[in-house]
Design a protein around this motif. Sequence first.
Motif, PDB file in Angstrom:
ATOM      1  N   ARG B 211       0.855  -1.195   0.000  1.00 25.61           N
ATOM      2  CA  ARG B 211       0.000   0.000   0.000  1.00 25.61           C
ATOM      3  C   ARG B 211       0.878   1.228   0.000  1.00 25.61           C
ATOM      4  N   PRO B 212       0.502   2.384  -0.497  1.00 23.29           N
ATOM      5  CA  PRO B 212      -0.779   2.597  -1.183  1.00 23.29           C
ATOM      6  C   PRO B 212      -0.818   1.911  -2.548  1.00 23.29           C
ATOM      7  N   ARG B 213      -1.960   1.352  -2.856  1.00 27.84           N
ATOM      8  CA  ARG B 213      -2.086   0.591  -4.090  1.00 27.84           C
ATOM      9  C   ARG B 213      -2.702   1.435  -5.187  1.00 27.84           C
ATOM     10  N   HIS B 214      -2.354   1.075  -6.397  1.00 25.47           N
ATOM     11  CA  HIS B 214      -2.967   1.761  -7.535  1.00 25.47           C
ATOM     12  C   HIS B 214      -3.730   0.751  -8.361  1.00 25.47           C
ATOM     13  N   ARG B 215      -4.778   1.230  -8.963  1.00 24.97           N
ATOM     14  CA  ARG B 215      -5.644   0.333  -9.707  1.00 24.97           C
ATOM     15  C   ARG B 215      -4.919  -0.384 -10.837  1.00 24.97           C
ATOM     16  N   ASP B 216      -3.847   0.239 -11.380  1.00 28.55           N
ATOM     17  CA  ASP B 216      -3.174  -0.370 -12.536  1.00 28.55           C
ATOM     18  C   ASP B 216      -2.058  -1.317 -12.124  1.00 28.55           C
ATOM     19  N   ASN B 217      -1.947  -1.598 -10.834  1.00 28.12           N
ATOM     20  CA  ASN B 217      -1.009  -2.617 -10.376  1.00 28.12           C
ATOM     21  C   ASN B 217      -1.375  -3.954 -11.040  1.00 28.12           C
ATOM     22  N   PRO B 218      -0.384  -4.635 -11.692  1.00 30.02           N
ATOM     23  CA  PRO B 218      -0.707  -5.860 -12.446  1.00 30.02           C
ATOM     24  C   PRO B 218      -1.365  -6.934 -11.576  1.00 30.02           C
ATOM     25  N   GLU B 219      -0.913  -7.038 -10.326  1.00 28.75           N
ATOM     26  CA  GLU B 219      -1.513  -8.043  -9.446  1.00 28.75           C
ATOM     27  C   GLU B 219      -3.003  -7.765  -9.258  1.00 28.75           C
TER      28      GLU B 219
END
Lengths: 274, 239
Positions: B211-219
């Motif tokens: 975190r912080p996470r982004h929506r475009d993170n491949p996972e």
Amino acid sequence: MSVIELEAPAEVRPRSRPQPSRTRGKAWQRWLSPIAVIAIWQLASSTGLLPPRLLAAPATIAATAADLVQSGVLPTAVGVSLQRVLLGFGAGAAAGILLALVAGLSRPGENAVDPIMQMLRALPFFGLIPLFILWFGIGETPKVLLVALAVSFPLYLNTFAGVRGVDGKLAEVAHTLKLGRAALIRHIVLPGALPQTLVGLRQSLGVAWLALIVAEQVNATAGLGYMINDAREFLRTDVIVVGLLVYSALGLLTDALVRLLERRALSWRRGFLG
Amino acid sequence: MAARLPGVTVASVRGLTKAFGERVVLESLDLEIGSGEFIALLGRSGSGKSTLLRALAGLDREVSGELAVTGSVAVAFQEPRLVPWKRVLGNITLGLDAPVERAREALAEVGLTEREQAWPLTLSGGEAQRASLARALVREPDLLLLDEPFSALDALTRISVHQLVLELWARHRPAVLLVTHDVDEALLLADRVLVLDEGRIAHDSAVTAPRPRHRDNPELITLRADLLTALGVSPEGRS
């Protein structure tokens, strides 16, 4: 649908906007018709068209009121009547609210109390006067009891509905906050029922004065009702009108007191009411 | 962020079954919630998400099966459910054993110090929901149950309340069970995402992205596709 919804506000708004200033600027206009009625009444009395045997002149009534106050007759009468209302109201309100809590807080309580209250409510309580006289004589007791009985029903019904109407979601919150039953009643149920109880309070105060007037017509030896009945014997319509005006003034006063209480007790709704 | 302490569970559910008449909502459901774990529970409407949460909160006793919750539980509901006749501070201290300073600290944590004397009906939706979070957290729960607490908030307020929940979770470390219907919300917040379907946990996946996470993170993109499939929605939303 959408056409109606869109058009309605557009039409209403320009009409409603100038209204406040118009009524505020000419508020005195609302006094015109009552003043005219009193003037015509006075004129009719002065010219002999309206004999004092039927209705006294406004000026006479005003003078009589002043006399009655100065002689102490009116204050004494008001004191006696107020005492009856306060005693009756206190007893009736306590009984009504207590029974509503018993019925509202448990099913066995509801089964025990509610059927009896619903049956008694159907009785025309002014019709109980003969029985009350037989049971309690003609002293203060039947008068106070009649007021108490009249007061207890609106408070019972409204408080009961108020308790049952408390938001179940708030009761769930209380459960998740580990509130015990006593704390649930104190913090959630009673304050939640309060708005409805105050509605009942206003209704019951109105009924209290009505019950008092009826009770005081019967064998009273003091109080406003006695003053009025006594005046009837001597065709003193001026005294009768003064008595009636005092009744209505007392009714308005108690109503104003409840509204003040409402504003204080329900201030949490202020933001909601805007 | 491996939040889960091995072997320590705050809630353990075995064979939980709940039926409304003929309709079985939860059917022999098993679930372990580890200490400090942030779980998001997804499911279509009517899938029993809220029923499970209510059972864990002790609000629904008419369930069969085993349900063991160790430690304290606090709940924040979809509607903030503040008691309208108690000022904000009074809502926080309601049923609280701790001194009032603790309540003030909790209000400060959610940024509502200024509003402590406000009536709940005068709060905005975001403020009310923050007050509701403060009321839950001031009890220092071992398990925090969140029943779609963000769904009624506008998009911008939701983002800031998401941040707040993550901050509070990082600081106090309760186990969290977040019931939501929003896949992205689940992926942005949780360590573990569950999908409830036909009364059971149909899907259980860990989210390891930092975190912080982004929506475009491949996972997250891969997981989102899996979750949408598990929820019976085509990821493209076209079929």
